[in-house]
Design a protein around this motif. Sequence first.
Motif, PDB file in Angstrom:
ATOM      1  N   THR A   1     -12.258  10.023  -7.014  1.00 46.12           N
ATOM      2  CA  THR A   1     -13.607   9.671  -7.475  1.00 46.12           C
ATOM      3  C   THR A   1     -14.614  10.352  -6.540  1.00 46.12           C
ATOM      4  O   THR A   1     -15.257  11.315  -6.927  1.00 46.12           O
ATOM      5  CB  THR A   1     -13.809   8.146  -7.528  1.00 46.12           C
ATOM      6  OG1 THR A   1     -13.520   7.593  -6.240  1.00 46.12           O
ATOM      7  CG2 THR A   1     -12.938   7.507  -8.582  1.00 46.12           C
TER       8      THR A   1
ATOM      9  N   PHE B   1     -12.372  -5.091   3.119  1.00 44.46           N
ATOM     10  CA  PHE B   1     -13.525  -4.510   2.406  1.00 44.46           C
ATOM     11  C   PHE B   1     -14.818  -5.153   2.876  1.00 44.46           C
ATOM     12  O   PHE B   1     -14.801  -6.241   3.453  1.00 44.46           O
ATOM     13  CB  PHE B   1     -13.355  -4.736   0.889  1.00 44.46           C
ATOM     14  CG  PHE B   1     -12.075  -4.132   0.364  1.00 44.46           C
ATOM     15  CD1 PHE B   1     -12.031  -2.814  -0.061  1.00 44.46           C
ATOM     16  CD2 PHE B   1     -10.898  -4.873   0.334  1.00 44.46           C
ATOM     17  CE1 PHE B   1     -10.843  -2.248  -0.513  1.00 44.46           C
ATOM     18  CE2 PHE B   1      -9.704  -4.314  -0.107  1.00 44.46           C
ATOM     19  CZ  PHE B   1      -9.682  -2.995  -0.535  1.00 44.46           C
TER      20      PHE B   1
ATOM     21  N   CYS C   1     -12.903   6.268   4.041  1.00 43.38           N
ATOM     22  CA  CYS C   1     -11.615   5.877   3.457  1.00 43.38           C
ATOM     23  C   CYS C   1     -11.015   7.040   2.670  1.00 43.38           C
ATOM     24  O   CYS C   1     -11.288   8.210   2.971  1.00 43.38           O
ATOM     25  CB  CYS C   1     -11.790   4.635   2.589  1.00 43.38           C
ATOM     26  SG  CYS C   1     -10.221   3.849   2.122  1.00 43.38           S
TER      27      CYS C   1
ATOM     28  N   GLY D   1     -16.161   5.722  -2.460  1.00 43.84           N
ATOM     29  CA  GLY D   1     -15.590   5.125  -3.668  1.00 43.84           C
ATOM     30  C   GLY D   1     -16.016   3.675  -3.797  1.00 43.84           C
ATOM     31  O   GLY D   1     -16.920   3.201  -3.091  1.00 43.84           O
ATOM     32  N   THR D   2     -15.403   2.978  -4.698  1.00 46.38           N
ATOM     33  CA  THR D   2     -15.676   1.540  -4.860  1.00 46.38           C
ATOM     34  C   THR D   2     -14.425   0.822  -5.357  1.00 46.38           C
ATOM     35  O   THR D   2     -13.647   1.376  -6.136  1.00 46.38           O
ATOM     36  CB  THR D   2     -16.832   1.280  -5.850  1.00 46.38           C
ATOM     37  OG1 THR D   2     -16.901  -0.123  -6.148  1.00 46.38           O
ATOM     38  CG2 THR D   2     -16.670   2.036  -7.165  1.00 46.38           C
TER      39      THR D   2
ATOM     40  N   ALA E   1     -10.994   8.092  -1.188  1.00 43.50           N
ATOM     41  CA  ALA E   1     -11.304   7.930  -2.614  1.00 43.50           C
ATOM     42  C   ALA E   1     -10.985   9.261  -3.269  1.00 43.50           C
ATOM     43  O   ALA E   1     -11.756   9.795  -4.063  1.00 43.50           O
ATOM     44  CB  ALA E   1     -12.758   7.520  -2.805  1.00 43.50           C
TER      45      ALA E   1
ATOM     46  N   ASN F   1     -16.388  -1.882  -1.037  1.00 42.98           N
ATOM     47  CA  ASN F   1     -15.531  -0.735  -0.749  1.00 42.98           C
ATOM     48  C   ASN F   1     -14.918  -0.965   0.633  1.00 42.98           C
ATOM     49  O   ASN F   1     -15.201  -1.969   1.295  1.00 42.98           O
ATOM     50  CB  ASN F   1     -16.340   0.576  -0.807  1.00 42.98           C
ATOM     51  CG  ASN F   1     -15.442   1.796  -0.779  1.00 42.98           C
ATOM     52  OD1 ASN F   1     -14.491   1.886  -1.552  1.00 42.98           O
ATOM     53  ND2 ASN F   1     -15.699   2.731   0.116  1.00 42.98           N
ATOM     54  N   LYS F   2     -14.088  -0.051   1.051  1.00 47.41           N
ATOM     55  CA  LYS F   2     -13.354  -0.195   2.308  1.00 47.41           C
ATOM     56  C   LYS F   2     -14.268  -0.634   3.451  1.00 47.41           C
ATOM     57  O   LYS F   2     -15.392  -0.152   3.578  1.00 47.41           O
ATOM     58  CB  LYS F   2     -12.679   1.148   2.626  1.00 47.41           C
ATOM     59  CG  LYS F   2     -11.850   1.198   3.879  1.00 47.41           C
ATOM     60  CD  LYS F   2     -10.800   0.109   3.962  1.00 47.41           C
ATOM     61  CE  LYS F   2      -9.847   0.102   2.780  1.00 47.41           C
ATOM     62  NZ  LYS F   2      -9.098  -1.176   2.666  1.00 47.41           N
TER      63      LYS F   2
ATOM     64  N   THR G   1      -6.307   7.756  -6.967  1.00 48.88           N
ATOM     65  CA  THR G   1      -6.512   7.644  -8.422  1.00 48.88           C
ATOM     66  C   THR G   1      -5.247   8.185  -9.104  1.00 48.88           C
ATOM     67  O   THR G   1      -4.161   7.849  -8.712  1.00 48.88           O
ATOM     68  CB  THR G   1      -7.769   8.435  -8.850  1.00 48.88           C
ATOM     69  OG1 THR G   1      -7.586   9.811  -8.561  1.00 48.88           O
ATOM     70  CG2 THR G   1      -9.007   7.941  -8.116  1.00 48.88           C
TER      71      THR G   1
ATOM     72  N   GLN H   1      -6.963   5.509   6.329  1.00 53.24           N
ATOM     73  CA  GLN H   1      -6.810   6.289   5.089  1.00 53.24           C
ATOM     74  C   GLN H   1      -7.551   7.620   5.158  1.00 53.24           C
ATOM     75  O   GLN H   1      -7.159   8.587   4.519  1.00 53.24           O
ATOM     76  CB  GLN H   1      -7.335   5.488   3.886  1.00 53.24           C
ATOM     77  CG  GLN H   1      -6.491   4.292   3.516  1.00 53.24           C
ATOM     78  CD  GLN H   1      -7.009   3.028   4.151  1.00 53.24           C
ATOM     79  OE1 GLN H   1      -7.535   3.045   5.259  1.00 53.24           O
ATOM     80  NE2 GLN H   1      -6.867   1.915   3.462  1.00 53.24           N
TER      81      GLN H   1
ATOM     82  N   MET I   1       0.799  -1.222   0.000  1.00 51.34           N
ATOM     83  CA  MET I   1       0.000   0.000   0.000  1.00 51.34           C
ATOM     84  C   MET I   1       0.840   1.285   0.000  1.00 51.34           C
ATOM     85  O   MET I   1       0.470   2.287   0.592  1.00 51.34           O
ATOM     86  CB  MET I   1      -1.023  -0.026   1.133  1.00 51.34           C
ATOM     87  CG  MET I   1      -2.068  -1.098   0.865  1.00 51.34           C
ATOM     88  SD  MET I   1      -3.190  -1.467   2.224  1.00 51.34           S
ATOM     89  CE  MET I   1      -4.149   0.023   2.302  1.00 51.34           C
TER      90      MET I   1
ATOM     91  N   GLY J   1      -5.884   2.336  -3.494  1.00 55.88           N
ATOM     92  CA  GLY J   1      -7.072   2.897  -4.155  1.00 55.88           C
ATOM     93  C   GLY J   1      -7.218   2.212  -5.503  1.00 55.88           C
ATOM     94  O   GLY J   1      -6.242   2.107  -6.270  1.00 55.88           O
ATOM     95  N   ALA J   2      -8.452   1.761  -5.787  1.00 58.16           N
ATOM     96  CA  ALA J   2      -8.662   0.902  -6.959  1.00 58.16           C
ATOM     97  C   ALA J   2      -8.091   1.474  -8.269  1.00 58.16           C
ATOM     98  O   ALA J   2      -7.334   0.793  -8.973  1.00 58.16           O
ATOM     99  CB  ALA J   2     -10.148   0.588  -7.090  1.00 58.16           C
ATOM    100  N   PRO J   3      -8.423   2.725  -8.633  1.00 63.67           N
ATOM    101  CA  PRO J   3      -7.906   3.208  -9.926  1.00 63.67           C
ATOM    102  C   PRO J   3      -6.376   3.314  -9.966  1.00 63.67           C
ATOM    103  O   PRO J   3      -5.751   2.951 -10.967  1.00 63.67           O
ATOM    104  CB  PRO J   3      -8.558   4.587 -10.076  1.00 63.67           C
ATOM    105  CG  PRO J   3      -9.791   4.512  -9.218  1.00 63.67           C
ATOM    106  CD  PRO J   3      -9.393   3.675  -8.052  1.00 63.67           C
TER     107      PRO J   3
HETATM  108  O1  MRU Z   1      -7.234  -0.501   0.828  1.00 65.42           O
HETATM  109  P1  MRU Z   1      -7.281   0.739  -0.028  1.00 65.42           P
HETATM  110  O2  MRU Z   1      -6.730   1.943   0.663  1.00 65.42           O
HETATM  111  O3  MRU Z   1      -6.675   0.511  -1.386  1.00 65.42           O
HETATM  112  O4  MRU Z   1      -8.844   0.975  -0.235  1.00 65.42           O
HETATM  113  C1  MRU Z   1      -9.288   2.095  -0.946  1.00 65.42           C
HETATM  114  C2  MRU Z   1     -10.758   2.196  -1.015  1.00 65.42           C
HETATM  115  O5  MRU Z   1     -11.493   1.397  -0.476  1.00 65.42           O
HETATM  116  C3  MRU Z   1     -11.299   3.279  -1.864  1.00 65.42           C
HETATM  117  O6  MRU Z   1     -12.466   3.812  -1.327  1.00 65.42           O
HETATM  118  C4  MRU Z   1     -11.592   2.693  -3.249  1.00 65.42           C
HETATM  119  O7  MRU Z   1     -10.474   2.040  -3.744  1.00 65.42           O
HETATM  120  C5  MRU Z   1     -12.007   3.728  -4.210  1.00 65.42           C
HETATM  121  S1  MRU Z   1     -10.620   4.736  -4.627  1.00 65.42           S
HETATM  122  C6  MRU Z   1     -11.042   5.932  -5.712  1.00 65.42           C
END
Ligand code: MRU
Length: 358
Positions: A171, A325, A159, A237-238, A161, A249-250, A166, A198, A49, A53-55
Amino acid sequence: MKIANTHYEGIWLDTNRKLWVIDQRLLPFEFKTLEIKTLDEAVFAIKEMIVRGAPLIGVTAAYGMYLATLESLDSLKIAAQKLKDSRPTAVDLAKTVDRILQKVSASNTSISDLVLAEAETIKNETLDQCKKIGEHGLKLIEDIYNTNGHKTVNILTHCNAGWLATVDYGTATSPIYLAHEKGIPIHVWVDETRPRNQGAALTTYELGQEEIPHTLIADNTGGHLMQHKLVDLIIVGTDRTTRKGDVANKIGTYLKALAAFDNQIPFYVAAPSSSIDFSICNGLKEIPIEERDENEVKYMKGLSAEGIQEILICPENTNAVNYGFDVTPARLISGLITERGICKANEKSILSLFPEYA
Ligand code: MRU
């Protein structure tokens, strides 16, 4: 977005094609950039980490595939698997890696150049998706502002987002940044988001740099605020959204959605299509939930006079479990803010925006 008035993105290639990221493990106490030189370093950055964040995970994996082409690997498929195994829940990662594999198999040009070009395309698409999510989500904030007598709009988020998750804009935060830019008074309630914090470490940091009023709250506070009408809107976010609108999501997002439902507060998910998994329907049954090291629950990281430190917060031999999550069922979600507009969290509405997946 800005850090000390300098514009940064979550990941970038310098003029010598060197790949750089911000080491998010050190924020908000220390700002340090880190060069990622190899596939294994990209895998490590995602797993530990350094990036998250997903994106951003998706874009990092795309560049990780590029780094793999510079190494003497038997097959890019090995690199793809290593990346996919690094974090299981956010679907962006698997999607970008598969997209690159597909591109490579359909071409006979220089693999490195091809993969780099595709990674750059994925990065630009991510940027574009986040920007458009801001434009669509802004309308929700404007509506509230225009009906509440032009008072401050209170938004709760969970969290991070934001742009750190990104490449830029974020997001869930993208509509917030845009509304702020337009002069709409905004105040953000920031969930601390145990165990990795986060919200406390990253979302507050981002909002502070952009001078957006915000207040950090303990994770359990949201329900109380909602009961007392101190939250107008929730945007989260998701990591993976199913074609029927369930959202992973988180951890803790589900509890916020339940409280929002009970208090009739709009609960929106900022969902770029990169995070929608059109191949699955049932979030609870089909989304793999990452389990992380129990020490992330048993220890907390913070700043002391000696520097950044981790301290134990329970008896040393306590058992802990660390689900990264949870899944919020579609029925609790008011809508999804995508790059193509806002839709309901159901298959028909999602496919009306993304008919190519029908
Ligand atoms: O474990 P992480 O910090 O990667 O989790 C991040 C989240 O859950 C965010 O809300 C999600 O990835 C959306 S990020 C635009």
